[in-house]
Structure formats: C-alpha cells, structure tokens
Design an enzyme around this catalytic site. Structure first.
Site, PDB file in Angstrom:
ATOM      1  CD  GLU A  18      -2.811   1.458   2.346  1.00 18.13           C
ATOM      2  OE1 GLU A  18      -2.765   0.857   3.405  1.00 18.13           O
ATOM      3  OE2 GLU A  18      -3.656   2.466   2.221  1.00 18.13           O
ATOM      4  CD  GLU A  43       2.437   8.293   4.960  1.00 16.69           C
ATOM      5  OE1 GLU A  43       1.475   7.698   4.370  1.00 16.69           O
ATOM      6  OE2 GLU A  43       2.810   9.384   4.797  1.00 16.69           O
ATOM      7  CG  ASP A  70       9.352   9.881  -3.198  1.00 12.96           C
ATOM      8  OD1 ASP A  70       8.172   9.334  -3.540  1.00 12.96           O
ATOM      9  OD2 ASP A  70       9.866  10.890  -3.824  1.00 12.96           O
ATOM     10  CG  ASP A  93      -1.184  13.634  -0.916  1.00  8.68           C
ATOM     11  OD1 ASP A  93      -2.128  13.566  -0.227  1.00  8.68           O
ATOM     12  OD2 ASP A  93       0.141  13.547  -0.284  1.00  8.68           O
ATOM     13  CE  LYS A  97      -3.375  26.883  -4.578  1.00 12.35           C
ATOM     14  NZ  LYS A  97      -2.536  27.243  -3.491  1.00 12.35           N
ATOM     15  CG  ASP A 129     -10.932  12.491  -2.608  1.00  7.34           C
ATOM     16  OD1 ASP A 129     -10.298  11.704  -2.284  1.00  7.34           O
ATOM     17  OD2 ASP A 129     -11.223  13.599  -2.834  1.00  7.34           O
TER      18      ASP A 129
HETATM   19  C1  LIG Z   1      -4.388  11.889   1.092  1.00  8.88           C
HETATM   20  S1  LIG Z   1      -3.563  10.724   2.021  1.00  8.88           S
HETATM   21  C2  LIG Z   1      -4.503   9.191   2.144  1.00  8.88           C
HETATM   22  C3  LIG Z   1      -3.839   8.267   2.960  1.00  8.88           C
HETATM   23  C4  LIG Z   1      -4.646   6.739   2.907  1.00  8.88           C
HETATM   24  N1  LIG Z   1      -4.224   6.080   1.575  1.00  8.88           N
HETATM   25  C5  LIG Z   1      -6.165   6.864   3.011  1.00  8.88           C
HETATM   26  O1  LIG Z   1      -6.940   6.708   1.928  1.00  8.88           O
HETATM   27  O2  LIG Z   1      -6.616   7.279   4.001  1.00  8.88           O
HETATM   28  C6  LIG Z   1      -1.789  10.370   1.123  1.00  8.88           C
HETATM   29  C7  LIG Z   1      -0.931   9.669   1.876  1.00  8.88           C
HETATM   30  O3  LIG Z   1       0.254   9.601   1.033  1.00  8.88           O
HETATM   31  C8  LIG Z   1       1.454   9.848   1.702  1.00  8.88           C
HETATM   32  N2  LIG Z   1       2.145  10.213   0.324  1.00  8.88           N
HETATM   33  C9  LIG Z   1       1.998  11.062  -0.487  1.00  8.88           C
HETATM   34  N3  LIG Z   1       3.251  10.917  -1.395  1.00  8.88           N
HETATM   35  C10 LIG Z   1       3.922   9.891  -0.984  1.00  8.88           C
HETATM   36  C11 LIG Z   1       5.052   9.040  -1.485  1.00  8.88           C
HETATM   37  N4  LIG Z   1       5.549   9.629  -2.834  1.00  8.88           N
HETATM   38  N5  LIG Z   1       5.459   8.117  -1.127  1.00  8.88           N
HETATM   39  C12 LIG Z   1       4.803   7.685   0.087  1.00  8.88           C
HETATM   40  N6  LIG Z   1       3.812   8.286   0.675  1.00  8.88           N
HETATM   41  C13 LIG Z   1       3.374   9.216   0.389  1.00  8.88           C
HETATM   42  C14 LIG Z   1       1.109  10.844   2.385  1.00  8.88           C
HETATM   43  O4  LIG Z   1       1.945  11.242   3.203  1.00  8.88           O
HETATM   44  C15 LIG Z   1      -0.421  10.617   3.086  1.00  8.88           C
HETATM   45  O5  LIG Z   1      -0.335   9.984   4.129  1.00  8.88           O
END
Ligand SMILES: C[S@@+](CC[C@H](N)C(=O)[O-])C[C@H]1O[C@@H](n2cnc3c(N)ncnc32)[C@H](O)[C@@H]1O
Length: 196
Positions: A18, A43, A70, A93, A97, A129
């Site tokens: 995940e 994460e 990352d 994410d 923008k 979403d």
């Molecule tokens: C909008 S949240 C969604 C969290 C979870 N997947 C959920 O549906 O509840 C996006 C998550 O992805 C992590 N994230 C964003 N870019 C990432 C990356 N390049 N590598 C690892 N994690 C990342 C963020 O820190 C955040 O915890």
C-alpha cells in the site's frame, strides 16, 4: 540498490503493497484478516509512519512491514521486479493546483515502474475522490497494453466482502463524496493483447 521485500519476512509468499498508508488502518485490518499474505506499507510523512509503526507493533501483526520513504523513488530505483501481488493506491495526494500537478505520484514514469514490480496477473487497485486526477490515472493505465481493467468486485485481492475502507474513504463516504475506483491486472506475456 535493489531490494527484495521478502528478505524482511520470515517466509516467502504473496506480497501486497500500500502506497501512502497514512495511519495504517487499512493495512492493519487487511493484514489481520489475511495472515498468509505479507504486507508492505510505504509512507512518506514521518508522523504517519510513526503512528502506523506503533500501531502494528501494539497489535503484534507479524505479516506487516512499513517503510518510510518516497514510493516514487523506491519503485523506480529499488524495488525488485515482479514481486508485488497487489498494489493498493488509495486517495493519492491530488495536488489540485495546476502548477503543482508535476508533484503527483502517478505519472508515466511511475506507472512504468509500478507495472515492472507487479507479478504477472498482479492487480493494481486505485481509488480517489478527485475526479480530474482519477481520470488522469485511468488514462495512463488504460494506455498500457500490459494492463487490463478488471471489475472492482472481481479483484479477489481485496475488493470483496471483506473490504475495509481507508481513513479517507471512511471520511469521504460519511460526507457522501463520490469515490471513484478502478482495478487493473497485469497481463502475463502469453495473454497479452496480441496473443488473444
Ligand atoms: C491523502 S492521504 C491518503 C491516506 C490513505 N491512503 C487513505 O486513503 O486514508 C495520502 C498519503 O500518501 C502519503 N504520500 C504522499 N506521497 C507519497 C509518496 N511519494 N510516497 C509515500 N507516501 C506518500 C502522504 O503522506 C499521505 O499519508
């Protein structure tokens, strides 16, 4: 350096990953429900990584590992080819923008890396979403001859009756926001589009 996540588990077997596992709720539920499967959460944010790691330790789940990194870099440079049975990507994410779109995780180079690490027949489940980002993801995945879309409900890989929503999914469902979902399967070489 190439990494084989199986080195982090007691025994080899199917691996689900995940990306962006946040506080780890989905992974925890899924790992407890599927003790024969190995799970890797990735994460980036230190506070979520810590939260999830503590949570897994408290529950003493033996089949989950979490990595603070990352996912883009890890997939493109480090993760061994053909080792992931299911890739879960939920509510990445959206960087809404326009000038930030380049920060989005799902771009052609990342898709290439994600397909590379999937086993033949492996699934990639994605939900969001954010309509515009979701459409962009679909366009990228639809353009891959080595992926075929499958029914969300057909993915025995997690979209069945035992489906447990992620934090964002639970929150947005409560707010009655529309959540878009898609599931893809990596074709094996023999069942590629030209062999049909
Ligand atoms: C909008 S949240 C969604 C969290 C979870 N997947 C959920 O549906 O509840 C996006 C998550 O992805 C992590 N994230 C964003 N870019 C990432 C990356 N390049 N590598 C690892 N994690 C990342 C963020 O820190 C955040 O915890």
């Amino acid at each position: 350096m190439v990494v084989d996540p199986m080195d982090w588990f007691d025994s080899p077997g199917p691996l689900e990953v995940e990306i962006g596992c946040g506080k780890g709720g989905f992974l925890l539920s899924r790992a407890r429900a599927n003790p024969h499967v190995r799970f890797l959460g990735i994460e980036w944010a230190a506070k979520f990584h810590r939260y999830a790691a503590d949570r897994f330790a408290r529950w003493q789940v033996a089949n989950v590992r979490i990595l603070r990194t990352d996912a883009k870099v890890f997939f493109e440079r480090n993760l061994r080819a053909e080792c992931v049975t299911v890739l879960h990507l939920y509510h990445p994410d959206p960087w809404p923008k326009k000038r930030h779109h380049k920060r989005r995780l799902v771009q052609a180079v990342f898709v290439e890396a994600a397909v590379r690490v999937l086993v033949a027949g492996g699934r990639w489940l994605v939900q969001s979403d954010h309509e515009e980002y979701f459409d962009q993801i679909r366009r990228l995945l639809d353009a891959r001859p080595d992926l075929e879309e499958i029914e969300w409900s057909d993915a025995n890989a997690g979209a069945g009756a035992d489906w447990i929503g992620t934090n964002f999914e639970i929150k947005y469902t409560r707010e009655e926001r529309l959540i878009r979902r898609a599931a893809y399967r990596k074709r094996s070489v023999e069942t590629g589009p030209n062999q049909r």
